[in-house]
Design an enzyme around this catalytic site. Structure first.
Site, short mmCIF file in Angstrom:
data_model
loop_
_atom_site.label_atom_id
_atom_site.label_comp_id
_atom_site.label_asym_id
_atom_site.label_seq_id
_atom_site.Cartn_x
_atom_site.Cartn_y
_atom_site.Cartn_z
N THR A 44 0.85 -1.19 0.00
CA THR A 44 0.00 0.00 0.00
C THR A 44 0.88 1.24 0.00
OG1 THR A 44 -1.77 1.19 1.17
CG2 THR A 44 -0.21 -0.02 2.53
N HIS A 80 2.72 -11.74 14.05
CA HIS A 80 3.81 -12.28 14.85
C HIS A 80 3.59 -13.75 15.22
CE1 HIS A 80 7.51 -12.04 16.80
NE2 HIS A 80 7.24 -11.30 17.86
#
Length: 416
Positions: A325, A377
């Site tokens: 993006t 994560h």
């Protein structure tokens, strides 16, 4: 003859859409292949076109949910569309005697309009205008003839009435509100954003890239690139190619969680976030790892145009293993992009700003860009997330490595 216009299928998994807006009024006469309505699914906004010309009768209201295949309007083909208006005739030239010679016209303008564009804010009295006209002088002639400014001229400016704040137009105060229904696409996007925050362990890591190398390359070869390919090369294709190359060194950034399994695609399908009037869309550049920069640039250009013109298909929006993006096109200096599930990583590009940086012990000015990698994560460790951005930085600060698999050209030549 009455024909029915039905809702086309946007994709296999979609059974219901919403009438976003009608582009014509009920009872209007439309032409064949004219766009008559916008329909919204939870993935994209598509258009419905008239298969034949005639008078339209609307059967579904704006905002109404309708099933795929349902009749939303009918067209009476016995009513013909009005013919297009004829082209206006060219304005006839003025008679020869009415035409003025350029020299005479310029002289007359100089006499009648003594003010010049360079000094158009200088106030000139009516008496001065008459004298200038009488002696065939322009405002430039008079001002250029002034030898110096004296106390009298300066005092005239100091004592002149100044514009007050009251003279500045003010926006009229209002307490009105405007409300509009959220589109199906926007509602789906909102739900997905909430789920990302609740269902992933999202973190963001940052780095910065010296863009001078890529910028120099674009500047040096841009015209030749346009001559050969017919369009300009931008930064997004470089970043897409660099992302696909960096995946070879950090494949976990390209991986996804599926239940209790980790899926590791052997391909890189990069989603390119595109801002449209209806909301954010992410068309996919598939197999970016095997495509050249010109091919990637052309595909990004075509997909972005289709998304903004509501021509994108659901198939072109589905899938993707990673997303890029670019908030820099809107002036963003730094941000933390949000994941696009089930993907585990998204790269945020930002504005290019000239900043002082240390290079070989010297402070120099370089065009720098902050980049951000948001990652899940649960599947991507800090070593891979940081290493991925470092590799991306290496590739874009040494663009030739995009053609050597990310390796140093000297090492390849020496076989080390």
């Amino acid at each position: 003859m009455i024909i029915e216009i039905k809702v086309p299928s946007p994709g296999e998994s979609i059974t219901e859409v919403e009438i976003g807006s009608w582009l014509v009024e009920d009872g209007a006469v439309v032409a064949k292949d004219q766009e008559i309505a916008e329909v919204e699914s939870d993935k994209a906004t598509l258009t419905i076109v008239a298969s034949e010309g005639g008078k339209i009768e609307i059967k579904a209201e704006e905002g109404e949910a309708v099933e795929v295949g349902a009749v939303v309007c009918t067209i009476d083909t016995s009513v013909e569309a009005p013919a297009a208006p004829a082209e206006p005739k060219e304005k006839e030239e003025a008679p020869e005697e009415e035409k003025e010679k350029p020299e005479a016209k310029a002289a007359e303008e100089k006499k009648s309009v003594p003010e010049s564009s360079e000094h158009d804010k200088v106030k000139v009295t009516s008496v001065a205008k008459e004298m200038m006209k009488e002696h065939d002088l322009s405002l430039d002639d008079v001002i250029n003839g002034l030898k110096r400014l004296g106390k009298k001229e300066v005092e005239a400016v100091v004592n002149a009435p100044q514009a007050t704040a009251a003279a500045i137009p003010q926006k009229e105060a209002t307490r009105d509100e405007e409300r509009q229904r959220m589109s199906s696409l926007r509602r789906k996007l909102s739900a997905r954003l909430i789920s990302v925050k609740n269902e992933t362990a999202m973190l963001t890591t940052f780095n910065e890239i010296d863009m001078s190398y890529v910028m120099d390359m674009r500047k040096k070869y841009q015209q030749k690139f346009v001559d050969i390919h017919g369009f300009k090369v931008g930064f997004m294709s470089f970043f897409t190619k660099a992302v696909a190359t960096a995946m070879d060194f950090h494949p976990m950034v390209n991986a996804q969680i599926d239940g209790e399994e980790i899926v590791m695609p052997q391909f890189v399908d990069v989603g390119i976030a595109v801002s449209t009037p209806k909301g954010l869309m992410v068309p996919i550049v598939r197999n970016a790892e095997s495509k050249s920069i010109p091919a990637i640039e052309l595909e990004i250009k075509e997909l972005a145009e289709k998304a903004r013109n509501k021509k994108i298909t659901v198939e072109e929006l589905q899938g993707g293993t990673f997303t890029i993006t670019n908030g820099g096109v809107f002036g963003s200096l730094l941000s933390t992009p949000i994941l696009n599930p089930p993907q585990s990583g998204i790269l945020g590009m930002h504005n290019i700003v000239e900043r002082p940086v240390a290079v070989n012990g010297q402070v120099v000015i370089r065009p720098m860009m902050y980049v951000a990698l948001s990652y899940d994560h649960r599947i991507i460790d800090g070593k891979d997330s940081v290493g991925f951005l470092v590799k991306l930085k290496e590739l874009l600060e040494n663009p030739e490595r995009l053609f050597t698999g990310g390796k140093d050209a000297g090492e390849l030549m020496l076989g080390i």
